[in-house]
Design a protein around this motif. Sequence first.
Motif, mmCIF file in Angstrom:
data_model
loop_
_atom_site.group_PDB
_atom_site.id
_atom_site.type_symbol
_atom_site.label_atom_id
_atom_site.label_comp_id
_atom_site.label_asym_id
_atom_site.label_seq_id
_atom_site.Cartn_x
_atom_site.Cartn_y
_atom_site.Cartn_z
ATOM 1 N N UNK A 99 0.836 -1.203 0.000
ATOM 2 C CA UNK A 99 0.000 0.000 0.000
ATOM 3 C C UNK A 99 0.869 1.251 0.000
ATOM 4 N N UNK A 100 1.855 1.271 0.889
ATOM 5 C CA UNK A 100 2.740 2.444 0.976
ATOM 6 C C UNK A 100 3.488 2.643 -0.330
ATOM 7 N N UNK A 101 4.011 1.568 -0.912
ATOM 8 C CA UNK A 101 4.735 1.684 -2.179
ATOM 9 C C UNK A 101 3.829 2.214 -3.290
ATOM 10 N N UNK A 102 2.576 1.792 -3.292
ATOM 11 C CA UNK A 102 1.634 2.267 -4.303
ATOM 12 C C UNK A 102 1.343 3.757 -4.119
ATOM 13 N N UNK A 103 1.205 4.187 -2.870
ATOM 14 C CA UNK A 103 0.891 5.588 -2.585
ATOM 15 C C UNK A 103 2.038 6.504 -2.985
ATOM 16 N N UNK A 104 3.247 6.142 -2.596
ATOM 17 C CA UNK A 104 4.387 7.027 -2.862
ATOM 18 C C UNK A 104 5.098 6.657 -4.159
ATOM 19 N N UNK A 105 4.549 5.684 -4.888
ATOM 20 C CA UNK A 105 5.129 5.217 -6.153
ATOM 21 C C UNK A 105 6.591 4.826 -5.971
ATOM 22 N N UNK A 106 6.840 4.077 -4.899
ATOM 23 C CA UNK A 106 8.198 3.654 -4.569
ATOM 24 C C UNK A 106 8.496 2.296 -5.170
ATOM 25 N N UNK A 107 9.760 2.038 -5.372
ATOM 26 C CA UNK A 107 10.189 0.716 -5.806
ATOM 27 C C UNK A 107 10.578 -0.066 -4.555
ATOM 28 N N UNK A 108 10.685 -1.394 -4.648
ATOM 29 C CA UNK A 108 10.987 -2.197 -3.470
ATOM 30 C C UNK A 108 12.272 -1.797 -2.735
ATOM 31 N N UNK A 109 13.216 -1.170 -3.384
ATOM 32 C CA UNK A 109 14.461 -0.791 -2.734
ATOM 33 C C UNK A 109 14.364 0.504 -1.932
ATOM 34 N N UNK A 110 13.257 1.231 -2.070
ATOM 35 C CA UNK A 110 13.087 2.492 -1.353
ATOM 36 C C UNK A 110 12.791 2.236 0.131
ATOM 37 N N UNK A 111 12.855 3.275 0.956
ATOM 38 C CA UNK A 111 12.680 3.104 2.406
ATOM 39 C C UNK A 111 11.228 2.876 2.824
ATOM 40 N N UNK A 112 10.569 1.873 2.245
ATOM 41 C CA UNK A 112 9.152 1.650 2.531
ATOM 42 C C UNK A 112 8.927 1.172 3.960
ATOM 43 N N UNK A 113 9.878 0.468 4.563
ATOM 44 C CA UNK A 113 9.721 0.015 5.946
ATOM 45 C C UNK A 113 9.557 1.217 6.870
ATOM 46 N N UNK A 114 10.376 2.238 6.684
ATOM 47 C CA UNK A 114 10.267 3.455 7.481
ATOM 48 C C UNK A 114 8.912 4.123 7.254
ATOM 49 N N UNK A 152 -7.862 8.632 5.147
ATOM 50 C CA UNK A 152 -7.200 7.726 4.208
ATOM 51 C C UNK A 152 -5.680 7.738 4.433
ATOM 52 N N UNK A 153 -5.067 6.583 4.319
ATOM 53 C CA UNK A 153 -3.614 6.469 4.492
ATOM 54 C C UNK A 153 -2.906 7.366 3.486
ATOM 55 N N UNK A 154 -3.429 7.413 2.274
ATOM 56 C CA UNK A 154 -2.827 8.240 1.227
ATOM 57 C C UNK A 154 -2.739 9.701 1.667
ATOM 58 N N UNK A 155 -3.808 10.211 2.265
ATOM 59 C CA UNK A 155 -3.827 11.598 2.729
ATOM 60 C C UNK A 155 -2.802 11.820 3.838
ATOM 61 N N UNK A 156 -2.704 10.878 4.747
ATOM 62 C CA UNK A 156 -1.756 10.992 5.869
ATOM 63 C C UNK A 156 -0.322 11.027 5.353
ATOM 64 N N UNK A 157 0.008 10.145 4.429
ATOM 65 C CA UNK A 157 1.382 10.088 3.906
ATOM 66 C C UNK A 157 1.722 11.264 3.006
ATOM 67 N N UNK A 158 0.794 11.678 2.179
ATOM 68 C CA UNK A 158 1.083 12.756 1.241
ATOM 69 C C UNK A 158 1.176 14.122 1.911
ATOM 70 N N UNK A 159 0.645 14.248 3.114
ATOM 71 C CA UNK A 159 0.793 15.501 3.873
ATOM 72 C C UNK A 159 2.219 15.719 4.322
ATOM 73 N N UNK A 160 3.032 14.676 4.330
ATOM 74 C CA UNK A 160 4.411 14.775 4.777
ATOM 75 C C UNK A 160 5.300 15.482 3.761
ATOM 76 N N UNK A 161 4.835 15.609 2.564
ATOM 77 C CA UNK A 161 5.658 16.221 1.511
ATOM 78 C C UNK A 161 5.958 17.647 1.778
#
Length: 96
Positions: free
Chosen positions: A56-71, A87-96
């Motif tokens: 889910x996190x990788x899909x939201x931030x368009x990250x690849x598996x090598x990115x810091x998705x665990x953090x 929504x998780x997407x809203x919570x994560x995208x506010x960090x930008x």
Amino acid sequence: MPRLTRASSVALITATLLAGCSQTTPGQLARTTEPVSPDLTCSEFEILNPTDKVKVVNEIVKASPGDPSLFLVMLASVLCERAPEKPVKEVLLRLR
């Protein structure tokens, strides 16, 4: 006192993710058979297994598996404690 609770939550999430464990309830289908959507609320995100949380996190931030998705998964879990209906997407995208 809230810091202790937040730190405990992060430690538990980290341990679970690093161990690669997921909990299933006997008699129910595992959630990994269902497609993972980035449009989940925080409360829906919290019941996912660690692998699906990373997806889910990788899909939201368009990250690849090598990115810091665990953090980002740990961060999303901590932020979602205060806003389970968002929504998780809203919570994560506010960090930008």
